[in-house]
Design an enzyme around this catalytic site. Structure first.
Site, mmCIF file in Angstrom:
data_model
loop_
_atom_site.group_PDB
_atom_site.id
_atom_site.type_symbol
_atom_site.label_atom_id
_atom_site.label_comp_id
_atom_site.label_asym_id
_atom_site.label_seq_id
_atom_site.Cartn_x
_atom_site.Cartn_y
_atom_site.Cartn_z
ATOM 1 N N PHE A 44 53.230 100.234 84.267
ATOM 2 C CA PHE A 44 53.911 101.438 83.785
ATOM 3 C C PHE A 44 53.430 102.641 84.593
ATOM 4 O O PHE A 44 53.028 103.669 84.061
ATOM 5 C CB PHE A 44 53.643 101.661 82.284
ATOM 6 C CG PHE A 44 53.931 100.461 81.424
ATOM 7 C CD1 PHE A 44 55.227 100.189 81.003
ATOM 8 C CD2 PHE A 44 52.914 99.594 81.055
ATOM 9 C CE1 PHE A 44 55.492 99.075 80.205
ATOM 10 C CE2 PHE A 44 53.167 98.482 80.261
ATOM 11 C CZ PHE A 44 54.461 98.217 79.836
ATOM 12 N N ASP A 78 49.206 101.246 80.487
ATOM 13 C CA ASP A 78 49.471 102.590 79.975
ATOM 14 C C ASP A 78 50.965 102.733 79.675
ATOM 15 O O ASP A 78 51.694 103.450 80.368
ATOM 16 C CB ASP A 78 49.015 103.642 80.996
ATOM 17 C CG ASP A 78 49.149 105.059 80.471
ATOM 18 O OD1 ASP A 78 49.159 105.240 79.247
ATOM 19 O OD2 ASP A 78 49.256 105.990 81.298
ATOM 20 N N CYS A 134 49.848 105.757 73.370
ATOM 21 C CA CYS A 134 50.101 107.181 73.132
ATOM 22 C C CYS A 134 50.994 107.369 71.908
ATOM 23 O O CYS A 134 51.524 108.464 71.686
ATOM 24 C CB CYS A 134 50.728 107.834 74.357
ATOM 25 S SG CYS A 134 52.329 107.150 74.842
#
Length: 387
Positions: free
Chosen positions: A223, A291, A331
């Site tokens: 990513f 990520d 996140c």
């Protein structure tokens, strides 16, 4: 005088503890009709002042508080908040080393619903509420008036966060991109065409940490978007770096940023599904970065997201060479630290490998969390040593 939002008896406690959100269930009534984005005074059931903020008729948060108690909201509010936030960044960063950072991080800097990122004298503003969007001109004026030597462009990029607000537009200047600097590493940032405000600034400290594990290693950055982790790895002396993203545009950005810093780097940028790529490269990499974008954007998608994080970490652990290092992140705000840790642990159990936790990670300090608003902590990560 602003119209009043009157709270039910006993519902004033959270705002007295300086939490900036008022939920619809706490509201007894209003003094008159209030429009979306309009400034309001919040009072308790005895008409005592609790704070001033802006009203929203969308979602469960009906008021986002800007000033507490009987503090007056004035035209100096934006300048005062910006000056305070800027001062903090001058304490955190050497602008000769890093000139790309977040200036305003919503509730973390006392302005719920506002994001401002800075890229070498270029300011990109994102409104996450109508109340902030309606103040856009005043915010831009405060930037120009107080930071003229640090301001070439101000760009409003809110169309993606606020539907029905029209297109993004320039509030000042007309630059669309620049070469920004982060720990002396260069990145091309285009705030008009790039995701979010053009770059993901919250991983700066974690990218730097990755470098400490990368010398002489084979590194996979999944990513990858603009290739931040990839370039830090190469900067630290990685043997080779592979950047993977399903988006060809992202892969091209990563390749371009690598070329900007290391024209002769042993770097491969691949447009592919991350799961497919790792399945085909089992135990090939010494260091892997996971990520992903937010898998859970609402509480309703929490379970599905948890399963996705588990599958991703299983794939990452299987692709790691013996004695490898895994950087893994989430996140998603609705996935808290404990749930994320437990999800990664569940993935580890399925692989049967011996694993040690070396670091627990979070967003950088220019993305501060207001101590009264723990929801502002959204980025969480682990660094694992995998035998």
């Amino acid at each position: 005088m602003f119209p009043k939002v009157i709270l039910k008896s006993g519902k004033e406690k959270s705002i007295q503890r300086r939490h900036p959100w008022i939920f619809s269930g706490a509201v007894y009534g209003v003094s008159r009709e209030i429009h979306d984005g309009e400034m309001v005074d919040v009072v308790d059931s005895q008409n005592n002042p609790l704070g001033t903020g802006y009203f929203s008729d969308k979602g469960s948060i009906v008021v986002r508080i800007l000033t507490f108690g009987d503090e007056t909201f004035s035209e100096n509010f934006w300048a005062t908040k910006l000056q305070s936030a800027w001062y903090l960044r001058t304490q955190l960063l050497d602008f000769e080393v890093t000139n790309a950072f977040r200036v305003i991080h919503g509730e973390g800097d006392g302005i719920s619903g506002l994001i401002i990122d800075y890229y070498d004298k270029n300011w990109v503003i994102q409104a996450h509420s109508t109340g902030i969007f309606l103040q856009m001109e005043q915010i831009a004026e405060a930037i120009k008036s107080n930071f003229s030597e640090y301001c070439e462009t101000i760009y409003c990029k809110s169309a993606g966060t606020l539907p029905n607000t029209g297109t993004d537009y320039f509030l000042f200047g007309n630059k669309v991109e620049t070469i920004a600097k982060e720990n002396h590493i260069l990145f091309s940032v285009n705030w008009v065409e790039g995701q979010k405000t053009g770059f993901f600034l919250d991983q700066r400290e974690n990218r730097k940490l990755l470098g400490e594990f990368s010398k002489g290693k084979k590194v996979l950055n999944t990513f990858c978007y603009t290739g931040g982790f990839s370039i830090y790895a190469m900067n630290a002396g990685a043997e080779l770096v592979t950047s993977v993203d399903i988006s060809q545009k992202a892969v091209d950005l990563a390749a371009s940023n690598m070329e900007l810093n290391f024209p002769k780097a042993n770097h491969t940028a691949v447009a592919d599904d991350v799961f497919n790529f790792m399945k085909e490269h089992t135990q090939h990499y010494d260091v892997i970065v996971l990520d992903p974008p937010a898998f859970a954007k609402s509480i309703k998608s929490k379970h599905t997201a948890t399963q996705a994080y588990k599958r991703l970490n299983i794939a990452g652990l299987k692709a790691l060479a013996p004695n490898g290092i895994l950087f893994t992140f989430s996140c998603s705000q609705v996935i808290d630290d404990v749930l994320f840790y437990n999800t990664v642990a569940a993935a580890a159990i399925e692989t049967g490998r011996n694993i040690r936790v070396l670091h627990k990670l979070e967003q950088g300090p220019d993305h501060p969390t207001n101590i009264y608003h723990p929801e502002g902590h959204y980025l969480k990560g682990l660094v694992l040593f995998v035998e």
